[in-house]
Design an enzyme around this catalytic site. Structure first.
Site, PDB file in Angstrom:
ATOM      1  N   TYR A   1       6.743   4.480   6.751  1.00 28.16           N
ATOM      2  CA  TYR A   1       5.893   4.001   7.830  1.00 28.16           C
ATOM      3  C   TYR A   1       6.310   4.818   9.048  1.00 28.16           C
ATOM      4  O   TYR A   1       7.435   4.669   9.538  1.00 28.16           O
ATOM      5  CB  TYR A   1       6.132   2.519   8.122  1.00 28.16           C
ATOM      6  CG  TYR A   1       5.484   1.551   7.165  1.00 28.16           C
ATOM      7  CD1 TYR A   1       4.111   1.346   7.187  1.00 28.16           C
ATOM      8  CD2 TYR A   1       6.248   0.816   6.266  1.00 28.16           C
ATOM      9  CE1 TYR A   1       3.513   0.440   6.322  1.00 28.16           C
ATOM     10  CE2 TYR A   1       5.666  -0.088   5.400  1.00 28.16           C
ATOM     11  CZ  TYR A   1       4.294  -0.275   5.433  1.00 28.16           C
ATOM     12  OH  TYR A   1       3.705  -1.170   4.577  1.00 28.16           O
TER      13      TYR A   1
ATOM     14  N   ASP B   1      -2.704   1.932   4.694  1.00 32.20           N
ATOM     15  CA  ASP B   1      -3.623   0.790   4.644  1.00 32.20           C
ATOM     16  C   ASP B   1      -3.205  -0.373   5.528  1.00 32.20           C
ATOM     17  O   ASP B   1      -3.877  -1.401   5.557  1.00 32.20           O
ATOM     18  CB  ASP B   1      -3.804   0.306   3.204  1.00 32.20           C
ATOM     19  CG  ASP B   1      -2.480   0.029   2.501  1.00 32.20           C
ATOM     20  OD1 ASP B   1      -1.437   0.082   3.169  1.00 32.20           O
ATOM     21  OD2 ASP B   1      -2.498  -0.222   1.287  1.00 32.20           O
TER      22      ASP B   1
ATOM     23  N   HIS C   1      -3.081  -2.946  -0.142  1.00 31.17           N
ATOM     24  CA  HIS C   1      -1.806  -3.519   0.300  1.00 31.17           C
ATOM     25  C   HIS C   1      -1.574  -4.890  -0.328  1.00 31.17           C
ATOM     26  O   HIS C   1      -1.009  -5.791   0.292  1.00 31.17           O
ATOM     27  CB  HIS C   1      -1.765  -3.626   1.827  1.00 31.17           C
ATOM     28  CG  HIS C   1      -0.405  -3.379   2.420  1.00 31.17           C
ATOM     29  ND1 HIS C   1       0.100  -2.119   2.607  1.00 31.17           N
ATOM     30  CD2 HIS C   1       0.560  -4.227   2.854  1.00 31.17           C
ATOM     31  CE1 HIS C   1       1.308  -2.199   3.143  1.00 31.17           C
ATOM     32  NE2 HIS C   1       1.616  -3.472   3.292  1.00 31.17           N
TER      33      HIS C   1
END
Length: 488
Positions: free
Chosen positions: A234, A263, A358
């Site tokens: 991330y 996502d 996700h």
């Protein structure tokens, strides 16, 4: 000799101006660290003046204290005789009485989830189980597989069945991988390393979560010969933090690729998780240093998203990532054929995409991976020959895995299944989970009349009931080449 503090003295330091916590019997002054904490200052303030070990330990890798705090922050020890023993929740006491479960008696993933739900904490269950809004996408991720029927061929020699395959050119024992699953030590002390150990005998791939509760070095330690991993990123607002992490990952030979998750640029509204709360449930409203009293809101999920960048784009992010790693890139969270087609433009450095919503935890009513697979087959089937297409979400049976492979998926991921397996029985629970899925995949392929994964294809399924529900609008691909520059 270390100074010894009475717990009552520590309890006085519970404000943003003077914030002390007890961790593993040591007393720390974390006042200066409050604005730097990746999860925000409010999380620490909820536990200010108290023993925070039980909350801290399952979600922080070893070494976090020494890496994040100056040695001067350690003030001394707490007198254990002055600590008040935490109240034991009724559910926790019941779990202790029930004792361990023989995971070999469990026959399917639903049974694992049922057992794990009884064994793990309420906070862990809420984080793992939760999904966005009405949980529609989470449920539909699995239900859509029930709408696809299998078409078995008979009079076929099914003596042998080889479910091994390759992922990004690496040989794996089965087309099943562990999707990024965060905070595994909430389920069991074995954590992500336990997941790695549990799947090692199957030659399976594990993608390590950016928010793992153990260091990547610890997770890959003592892995089986040839066992491979990916690492999820991330991207952080403070890019330097992501760059530093990539440098560490680049040094680990077991990690073969980077998974950039797209996502969930912001967390979905996960009500089960929020209802339990991230930390310090039941505490009074606290001050976050602004002078305003605020109730604690948000669960573990929202806490983990603190600092995550929301400014990623096709034009800038992939080029930036390539500057900091030579590892192949996999994009996770593709949910439309248009984005799959765009991703294809960035081959060969971009090697694969993961079709995922996700786990239903981001945008509720977003399409399941099966819909996106069918969209790609309809509008831009050339994607399958240019990059690998993986899927995750909703996998409960080996038949689900086989159906996804028939539609063109190269590999299929499970996330909650690994966490619930871990929660039910540690690494042995994960091993049993994969044993069940492996057996179901082999049985399904034999009954279909297929002896190797590469022979699976659309002729072995009837997906007509699903095809009528997929996107049926304009392809939207004509001008892609005019503005996409795959300069990788």
């Amino acid at each position: 000799m270390a100074k010894v503090f009475d717990a009552a003295e520590v309890a006085k330091h519970n404000t943003p101006e003077s914030c002390w916590v007890i961790l593993y019997g040591d007393v720390y002054d974390v006042t200066e660290f409050l604005p730097e904490h990746p999860g925000g200052s409010k999380i620490i303030l909820k536990l200010a003046g108290r023993d925070a070990t039980e909350e801290f330990d399952p979600i922080h890798p070893s070494g976090t204290l020494t890496e994040g705090l100056d040695p001067s922050c350690k003030l001394g020890r707490v007198d254990p005789a002055t600590l008040v023993a935490p109240a034991v929740e009724e559910a926790s006491a019941k779990r202790e009485q029930e004792g361990p479960v023989d995971v070999q008696t469990l026959l399917n993933l639903d049974e694992f989830e049922e057992v794990a739900t009884k064994k793990i904490s309420q906070k862990a269950w809420a984080y793992y189980y939760s999904a966005s809004d009405d949980l529609f996408s989470k449920s539909f991720n699995n239900q859509v597989y029930r709408q696809i029927l299998l078409r078995p061929r008979v009079f076929v020699d099914c003596t042998n069945c080889d479910i091994s395959t390759t992922i990004l050119g690496h040989k794996v024992g089965l087309p099943l991988f562990v999707a990024p699953a965060a905070m595994a030590r909430l389920a069991h002390p074995d954590g992500e390393h336990g997941i790695a150990q549990g799947i090692s005998s199957f030659g399976a791939l594990q993608i390590i979560s950016n928010n793992a509760s153990q260091k990547p070095e610890e997770i890959v330690a003592n892995s089986a010969p040839g066992q491979i991993f990916g690492w999820q990123i991330y991207v952080q607002n403070e890019r330097a933090k992501s760059i530093a992490m990539l440098k560490r990952i680049n040094k680990l030979p077991n990690i073969k690729f980077i998974v950039l998750t797209l996502d969930a640029p912001v967390p979905g509204k996960r009500e089960h998780d929020e209802r339990v709360g991230s930390l310090g449930r039941g505490l009074d409203a606290i001050s976050d240093g602004t002078g305003e009293k605020r109730e604690s809101k948000g669960g573990v999920g929202k806490t983990l998203f603190f600092g995550t960048a929301t400014d990623l784009t096709w034009k800038t992010t992939l080029g930036w990532l390539k500057e900091h790693t030579d590892l192949p890139i996999v994009l996770k969270g593709v949910q439309t054929h248009e984005d799959a087609y765009l991703a294809m433009q960035y081959a060969p450095h971009l090697k694969a995409i993961i079709l995922s919503n996700h786990g239903g935890r981001a945008l509720d009513t977003a399409p399941p991976a099966v819909h996106t697979l069918l969209e790609i087959r309809k509008y831009c089937p050339e994607v399958f020959s240019r990059i690998e297409v993986w899927v995750d979400g909703g996998i409960k049976r080996g038949t689900d895995v086989v159906k996804a492979l028939c539609l063109g998926a190269k590999a299929v991921g499970v996330g909650r299944a690994a966490l619930f397996g871990l929660g039910a029985g540690g690494k042995e629970g994960v091993e049993r989970t994969f044993e069940i899925l492996q057996g179901e995949i082999e049985t399904c392929m034999r009954l279909l009349g297929v002896d190797k994964v590469s022979d699976l294809g659309p002729k072995y399924i009837n997906s007509r009931a699903v095809e009528r529900d997929i996107y049926d609008g304009h392809a939207g691909l004509e001008k892609v080449g005019l503005w996409v520059g795959a300069k990788l």
